[in-house]
Design a protein around this motif. Structure first.
Motif, mmCIF file in Angstrom:
data_model
loop_
_atom_site.group_PDB
_atom_site.id
_atom_site.type_symbol
_atom_site.label_atom_id
_atom_site.label_comp_id
_atom_site.label_asym_id
_atom_site.label_seq_id
_atom_site.Cartn_x
_atom_site.Cartn_y
_atom_site.Cartn_z
ATOM 1 N N PHE A 283 0.874 -1.258 -0.019
ATOM 2 C CA PHE A 283 0.124 -0.070 0.046
ATOM 3 C C PHE A 283 0.816 1.297 -0.049
ATOM 4 C CE2 PHE A 283 -3.024 -3.218 2.133
ATOM 5 C CZ PHE A 283 -3.925 -3.200 1.319
ATOM 6 N N LEU A 284 2.069 1.365 0.456
ATOM 7 C CA LEU A 284 3.011 2.216 0.661
ATOM 8 C C LEU A 284 3.753 2.704 -0.689
ATOM 9 C CD1 LEU A 284 4.236 1.843 4.310
ATOM 10 C CD2 LEU A 284 2.122 3.052 3.232
ATOM 11 N N LYS A 285 3.664 1.840 -1.715
ATOM 12 C CA LYS A 285 4.426 1.983 -3.047
ATOM 13 C C LYS A 285 4.243 3.569 -3.449
ATOM 14 C CE LYS A 285 4.966 -2.825 -4.052
ATOM 15 N NZ LYS A 285 4.815 -3.894 -5.138
ATOM 16 N N PRO A 286 3.009 3.982 -3.817
ATOM 17 C CA PRO A 286 3.131 5.420 -4.237
ATOM 18 C C PRO A 286 4.092 6.429 -3.455
ATOM 19 C CG PRO A 286 0.930 4.330 -4.351
ATOM 20 C CD PRO A 286 1.783 3.646 -3.656
ATOM 21 N N LEU A 287 4.013 6.407 -2.155
ATOM 22 C CA LEU A 287 4.734 6.992 -1.267
ATOM 23 C C LEU A 287 6.421 6.715 -1.500
ATOM 24 C CD1 LEU A 287 2.909 6.922 2.073
ATOM 25 C CD2 LEU A 287 2.602 8.973 0.341
ATOM 26 N N GLN A 288 6.633 5.137 -1.462
ATOM 27 C CA GLN A 288 8.128 5.304 -1.815
ATOM 28 C C GLN A 288 8.549 5.724 -3.120
ATOM 29 O OE1 GLN A 288 8.697 1.094 -2.985
ATOM 30 N NE2 GLN A 288 10.525 1.159 -1.967
ATOM 31 N N GLN A 289 7.925 5.697 -4.251
ATOM 32 C CA GLN A 289 8.095 6.142 -5.655
ATOM 33 C C GLN A 289 8.209 7.603 -5.532
ATOM 34 O OE1 GLN A 289 9.571 4.257 -7.667
ATOM 35 N NE2 GLN A 289 9.899 6.378 -9.096
ATOM 36 N N THR A 290 7.351 8.308 -4.603
ATOM 37 C CA THR A 290 7.346 9.712 -4.526
ATOM 38 C C THR A 290 8.767 10.252 -3.946
ATOM 39 O OG1 THR A 290 4.937 9.838 -4.219
ATOM 40 C CG2 THR A 290 6.407 11.657 -3.691
ATOM 41 N N ALA A 291 9.068 9.443 -2.857
ATOM 42 C CA ALA A 291 10.304 9.671 -2.344
ATOM 43 C C ALA A 291 11.543 9.670 -3.331
ATOM 44 C CB ALA A 291 10.652 8.917 -1.088
ATOM 45 N N ILE A 292 11.335 8.519 -3.927
ATOM 46 C CA ILE A 292 12.577 8.269 -4.972
ATOM 47 C C ILE A 292 12.746 9.360 -6.106
ATOM 48 C CG2 ILE A 292 13.305 6.683 -6.761
ATOM 49 C CD1 ILE A 292 12.288 4.473 -4.987
ATOM 50 N N LEU A 293 11.601 9.791 -6.467
ATOM 51 C CA LEU A 293 11.213 10.660 -7.363
ATOM 52 C C LEU A 293 11.946 11.981 -6.954
ATOM 53 C CD1 LEU A 293 9.908 11.308 -10.384
ATOM 54 C CD2 LEU A 293 8.479 12.861 -9.018
ATOM 55 N N VAL A 294 11.701 12.452 -5.690
ATOM 56 C CA VAL A 294 12.316 13.641 -5.475
ATOM 57 C C VAL A 294 13.827 13.467 -4.722
ATOM 58 C CG1 VAL A 294 10.107 14.812 -4.781
ATOM 59 C CG2 VAL A 294 11.166 13.628 -2.984
ATOM 60 N N GLY A 295 14.370 12.210 -4.908
ATOM 61 C CA GLY A 295 15.753 12.061 -4.544
ATOM 62 C C GLY A 295 15.799 11.720 -3.213
ATOM 63 N N MET A 296 14.673 11.418 -2.467
ATOM 64 C CA MET A 296 15.080 10.837 -0.983
ATOM 65 C C MET A 296 15.173 9.533 -0.855
ATOM 66 S SD MET A 296 12.164 13.567 0.791
ATOM 67 C CE MET A 296 12.539 13.116 2.505
ATOM 68 N N GLU A 297 15.702 9.021 0.288
ATOM 69 C CA GLU A 297 16.030 7.821 0.606
ATOM 70 C C GLU A 297 14.789 7.361 1.457
ATOM 71 O OE1 GLU A 297 19.321 4.708 2.236
ATOM 72 O OE2 GLU A 297 19.129 6.684 3.230
ATOM 73 N N PHE A 298 13.896 6.204 0.826
ATOM 74 C CA PHE A 298 12.804 5.739 1.651
ATOM 75 C C PHE A 298 13.304 4.668 2.507
ATOM 76 C CE2 PHE A 298 8.863 3.169 1.998
ATOM 77 C CZ PHE A 298 8.068 4.169 2.210
ATOM 78 N N LEU A 299 13.108 4.901 3.812
ATOM 79 C CA LEU A 299 13.478 4.002 4.910
ATOM 80 C C LEU A 299 12.489 2.991 5.182
ATOM 81 C CD1 LEU A 299 15.111 6.472 7.320
ATOM 82 C CD2 LEU A 299 16.200 5.046 5.533
ATOM 83 N N PRO A 300 12.469 1.582 5.938
ATOM 84 C CA PRO A 300 11.772 0.776 6.189
ATOM 85 C C PRO A 300 10.827 1.628 7.250
ATOM 86 C CG PRO A 300 13.912 -0.145 6.394
ATOM 87 C CD PRO A 300 14.106 1.173 5.909
#
Ligand SMILES: Cc1cc2nc3c(=O)[nH]c(=O)nc-3n(C[C@H](O)[C@H](O)[C@H](O)COP(=O)(O)O)c2cc1C
Length: 189
Positions: free
Chosen positions: A127-144
């Motif tokens: 369910f969190l994949k859209p947030l993960q990809q948003t983080a990646i798009l803006v250059g952030m590291e998505f943590l567990p």
């Protein structure tokens, strides 16, 4: 590491879990708490203030109850408005590069329900994949993410224990997947 907790709870006065989490980290000098619902009752953000808050911190914790398998509505609007073109992404949009994104979420339903074949069908990460990809798009590291399942059935003791874990977890400097990989390799050698 400077930590910003952006807390999104539509009704914090009635909260048991998210309110307790905020109480526990409240006096920690390493942590800034930003309660977005109470700051913006008109849902109109001061973009400069929001963006500066993010610029001034290294790890952004997005703390909220899980709602309809997603984020509370003000958090969706906050993402839409604050992660602006030319600041977070697009031409010249590099303000968030290298920062860390950490989700801290309470769910009403149990951990058992959040798995294949469970009543919620999928594990929380799906369910969190859209947030993960948003983080990646803006250059952030998505943590567990930090997840507290079963909030609706939890006792006060369970919630107090979750608050202590939350405090420890959001300050843990080894959450990065890269650091975890190095630790694993070291353990194997
Ligand atoms: C509008 C709404 C939608 C919700 N959707 C979900 C959901 O999709 N999955 C779930 O496990 N819990 C869901 N819940 C339950 C909340 O996640 C739960 O009440 C909350 O995590 C408890 O935290 P609190 O004590 O800080 O309010 C929902 C609650 C509300 C009010």
């Amino acid at each position: 590491m400077k930590i910003l907790v952006c807390a999104f709870h539509p009704n914090i006065a009635e909260s048991r879990v998210n309110k307790r989490w905020l109480e526990v980290v409240n006096s920690d000098p390493q942590i800034t708490i930003h309660e977005v619902y109470s700051t913006y009752s008109n849902w109109s953000f001061d973009l400069k203030v929001e963006q500066q808050l993010m610029e001034n911190h290294d790890r952004i914790v997005f703390q909220h109850p899980f709602q309809w398998y997603s984020v509370p509505p003000l958090m969706k609007k906050w993402l839409d408005d604050v992660l602006d073109y030319g600041w977070a992404y697009g031409s010249g949009g590099t303000a968030l590069v290298g920062k860390q994104w950490l989700c801290a979420i309470s769910t009403g339903a149990s951990a058992e329900s959040y798995q294949l074949g469970g009543s919620n069908g999928y594990c929380i990460g799906e369910f969190l994949k859209p947030l993960q990809q948003t983080a990646i798009l803006v250059g952030m590291e998505f943590l567990p993410p930090f997840i507290f399942h079963g909030a609706l059935q939890a006792s006060t003791k369970d919630i107090d224990a979750s608050a202590e874990k939350f405090h420890y977890y959001i300050k843990d400097s080894t959450l990065s997947p890269q650091i975890q990989r190095i630790k694993l390799l070291e353990a194997m050698s």
